[in-house]
Scaffold this motif. Structure first.
Motif, PDB file in Angstrom:
ATOM      1  N   LEU A  62       0.809  -1.225   0.000  1.00  0.00           N
ATOM      2  CA  LEU A  62       0.000   0.000   0.000  1.00  0.00           C
ATOM      3  C   LEU A  62       0.841   1.274   0.000  1.00  0.00           C
ATOM      4  O   LEU A  62       0.338   2.344  -0.331  1.00  0.00           O
ATOM      5  CB  LEU A  62      -0.924   0.019   1.229  1.00  0.00           C
ATOM      6  N   ILE A  63       2.107   1.162   0.375  1.00  0.00           N
ATOM      7  CA  ILE A  63       2.956   2.356   0.518  1.00  0.00           C
ATOM      8  C   ILE A  63       3.656   2.641  -0.803  1.00  0.00           C
ATOM      9  O   ILE A  63       4.487   1.851  -1.272  1.00  0.00           O
ATOM     10  CB  ILE A  63       3.996   2.157   1.646  1.00  0.00           C
ATOM     11  N   SER A  64       3.353   3.798  -1.384  1.00  0.00           N
ATOM     12  CA  SER A  64       3.940   4.163  -2.672  1.00  0.00           C
ATOM     13  C   SER A  64       5.192   5.027  -2.526  1.00  0.00           C
ATOM     14  O   SER A  64       6.042   5.049  -3.413  1.00  0.00           O
ATOM     15  CB  SER A  64       2.909   4.909  -3.536  1.00  0.00           C
ATOM     16  N   ASP A  65       5.305   5.711  -1.412  1.00  0.00           N
ATOM     17  CA  ASP A  65       6.456   6.588  -1.182  1.00  0.00           C
ATOM     18  C   ASP A  65       7.646   5.761  -0.685  1.00  0.00           C
ATOM     19  O   ASP A  65       7.541   5.035   0.313  1.00  0.00           O
ATOM     20  CB  ASP A  65       6.098   7.668  -0.149  1.00  0.00           C
ATOM     21  N   GLU A  66       8.773   5.842  -1.383  1.00  0.00           N
ATOM     22  CA  GLU A  66       9.938   5.020  -1.051  1.00  0.00           C
ATOM     23  C   GLU A  66      10.489   5.312   0.336  1.00  0.00           C
ATOM     24  O   GLU A  66      10.924   4.410   1.054  1.00  0.00           O
ATOM     25  CB  GLU A  66      11.033   5.207  -2.106  1.00  0.00           C
ATOM     26  N   ASN A  67      10.497   6.596   0.730  1.00  0.00           N
ATOM     27  CA  ASN A  67      11.003   6.943   2.056  1.00  0.00           C
ATOM     28  C   ASN A  67      10.128   6.345   3.153  1.00  0.00           C
ATOM     29  O   ASN A  67      10.630   5.815   4.150  1.00  0.00           O
ATOM     30  CB  ASN A  67      11.086   8.462   2.212  1.00  0.00           C
ATOM     31  N   SER A  68       8.826   6.456   2.976  1.00  0.00           N
ATOM     32  CA  SER A  68       7.911   5.886   3.971  1.00  0.00           C
ATOM     33  C   SER A  68       8.036   4.374   4.016  1.00  0.00           C
ATOM     34  O   SER A  68       7.968   3.763   5.091  1.00  0.00           O
ATOM     35  CB  SER A  68       6.466   6.286   3.651  1.00  0.00           C
TER      36      SER A  68
END
Length: 250
Positions: A227-233
């Protein structure tokens, strides 16, 4: 005792506010930011200056760590006590022939947020017993939580504070990003955040841990990663879960 606060940021603002509320006279706030100094001056009726440092018995330096040494050179009086408010600097960073100390309030400060000063622990350090009494008496006007400390202990206090406050707040910011992306009001999470904070007053944090990582719920962990698209997150999510697993030897 004449006291001057050097600085105009969040810590300086709250020191001025705390002392003023307890009728402790501050003879001046001194610094470079004219607008910020004027704000403190007008709110708490304290004289301010950007050029002429007032005579005082005690100077409290409340500026960014990388400016403490430079600002301390502004103080040329020898028969005085100078204390910085940093959690990560030794008192020897102060440049001058005056008496040196530290006066470290362990709290996160924002000008727009009111604080209960009585609950804030203040860690003081000095090589002189008389100066310790001066700092203890000053701190006692705003809190009962006064602790004698050393630089070695204070370094670890500050490091622990970064984990307990700065890192946690960054996770709140990341959480709000996720909520905003899905148009979920972040206020829905306030009761959860409040309960998490209240719980560790009754249980050690390690015992209070919940969530998919401590249960080693691989299905949910995998779902969340998808579900997480942001690489940092995503990197933070994986790092945190690995840390939790290692703590509980999963």
């Amino acid at each position: 005792m004449k006291t001057v606060i050097l600085g105009s940021g969040n810590v300086a603002y709250h020191l001025a506010k705390a002392f003023t509320e307890k009728n402790i006279p501050i003879v001046q706030v001194f610094g470079r930011n004219e607008a910020a100094l004027k704000e403190i001056s007008s709110l708490f009726n304290i004289p301010h200056s950007t050029s002429v440092l007032a005579d005082a018995d005690l100077y409290l330096i409340a500026v960014k760590d990388d400016a403490v040494a430079i600002v301390s050179e502004e103080i040329t009086k020898k028969d005085c006590l100078v204390a910085h408010t940093s959690g990560s600097l030794p008192k020897e960073i102060l440049k001058g022939n005056y008496r040196k100390a530290s006066f470290y309030p362990l709290q996160t400060f924002s000008k727009t947020k009111n604080l209960v000063y009585e609950e804030i622990p203040i860690f003081i350090e000095s090589d002189d017993a008389g100066d310790l009494e001066i700092l203890k008496n000053l701190a006692a006007n705003i809190t009962e939580k006064i602790v004698l400390s050393t630089y070695e202990k204070r370094k670890y206090l500050h490091l622990t504070a970064v984990f307990a406050c700065n890192f946690v707040n960054h996770l709140y910011a990341r959480a709000q990003q996720l909520a905003d992306e899905q148009q979920i009001p972040f206020e829905y999470f306030w009761p959860l955040i409040e309960e998490t904070t209240l719980k560790i007053k009754e249980l050690p944090p390690k015992e209070a841990q919940t969530g998919p990582a401590v249960r080693n719920d691989l299905r949910i962990l995998q779902l969340h990663e998808e579900l997480i698209s942001d690489e940092n997150s995503l990197e933070i999510y994986r790092t945190m879960n690995q840390s939790i697993k290692k703590m509980y030897e999963l």
